[in-house]
Scaffold this active site. Sequence first.
Site, PDB file in Angstrom:
ATOM      1  CG  ASP A  10      18.110   7.909   9.305  1.00  0.00           C
ATOM      2  OD1 ASP A  10      18.446   7.730  10.490  1.00  0.00           O
ATOM      3  OD2 ASP A  10      18.804   8.550   8.503  1.00  0.00           O
TER       4      ASP A  10
ATOM      5  CG  ASP B 166      14.705   3.920  12.387  1.00  0.00           C
ATOM      6  OD1 ASP B 166      15.314   4.644  11.603  1.00  0.00           O
ATOM      7  OD2 ASP B 166      15.274   2.986  13.004  1.00  0.00           O
TER       8      ASP B 166
END
Length: 308
Positions: free
Chosen positions: A224, A222
């Site tokens: 974040d 991801d």
Amino acid sequence: MASELPTTFDKPVHIAVIGGTGLRSLPGYTPLAVLNPETPWGFPSSPIHILSHNGVPIAFLARHGVHHQFAPHEVPVRANIAALRHMGVRCVIAFSAVGSLQEDIRPMDFVVPDQIIDRTKGIRPFTFFEGGLVGHVGFADPFDHKIASVVKECASAMGGEGSKLHEKGLMICMEGPQFSTRAESNLYRTWGGSVINMSALPEAKLAREAEMVYQMICMATDYDCWHSTEDVDVAMVLEYMTKNGENAKHLVGAVVDKLAREEHSDMVLGKHWEGETAKAVKFMTKPEGRSPDAMKKVEYLFPDFWKD
Ligand SMILES: CSC[C@H]1O[C@H](OP(=O)(O)O)[C@H](O)[C@@H]1O
Ligand SMILES: Nc1ncnc2[nH]cnc12
């Protein structure tokens, strides 16, 4: 079935793989035994599976437990590292699901970090040396550049559609279990952070105290919460970890094949770290101040520690 496997293993096992989020087993390897040793710091987070890869035994441990029941701050890291060391392991490849802090580290990319900033909050047990024994080991370079080179040489084994292996990176290890605020995420980017997780520490510190060769391999899941795409959540991490798992398995195979070569035998045995901890501990606490209990615990890691 794990329950039908032997619970002892009498050959040396020098290499271990620690699997993190989404990597609770290493399918495709031949199981030889499953061990669950009690250490002076308790039991490891999962039974340790001894697997064979092309005739080389490797130990596999699931960091968060078989059912992912240990939060990052609850992982019995001292027991994990001590159990591996006690059974002969000197070389640890540790996997971690991480958030990316840089545009060019895309989900599904791997990163071999070379530095860490510690953003844990002092609530995790983080040393083997306390309670009547003091030691200060060097930690300037938290990972091992020798094994890092081997991992980098194996990048082509990953083969996943377009996923790339980044050869260095600054890891931020945060406390959790909640993810970062947007302000924190942006702050870490100004520090030059490449990736973020919750598990590198104290694992890397304890491996250093135990004189083990240790390298974390990060798998991005991801961006974040600093990026214009969706903020990280558990579903996103797990979805990408399903995709990253295959790459991790291929990479482990290639790395273990290389480590098994004669030219790497001293490195796998951690010869370049041997004696460093003795220097860090024996010069500090004078014999009169040493606690017998703390001394005994150290013998679980280093059986001959007090012999000279
Ligand atoms: C579920 S996202 C947060 C969780 O994932 C990483 O785990 P690991 O390093 O064991 O792969 C991160 O460090 C957090 O523990
Ligand atoms: N964004 C993130 N922050 C901390 N740990 C993570 N593990 C995976 N993604 C993460």
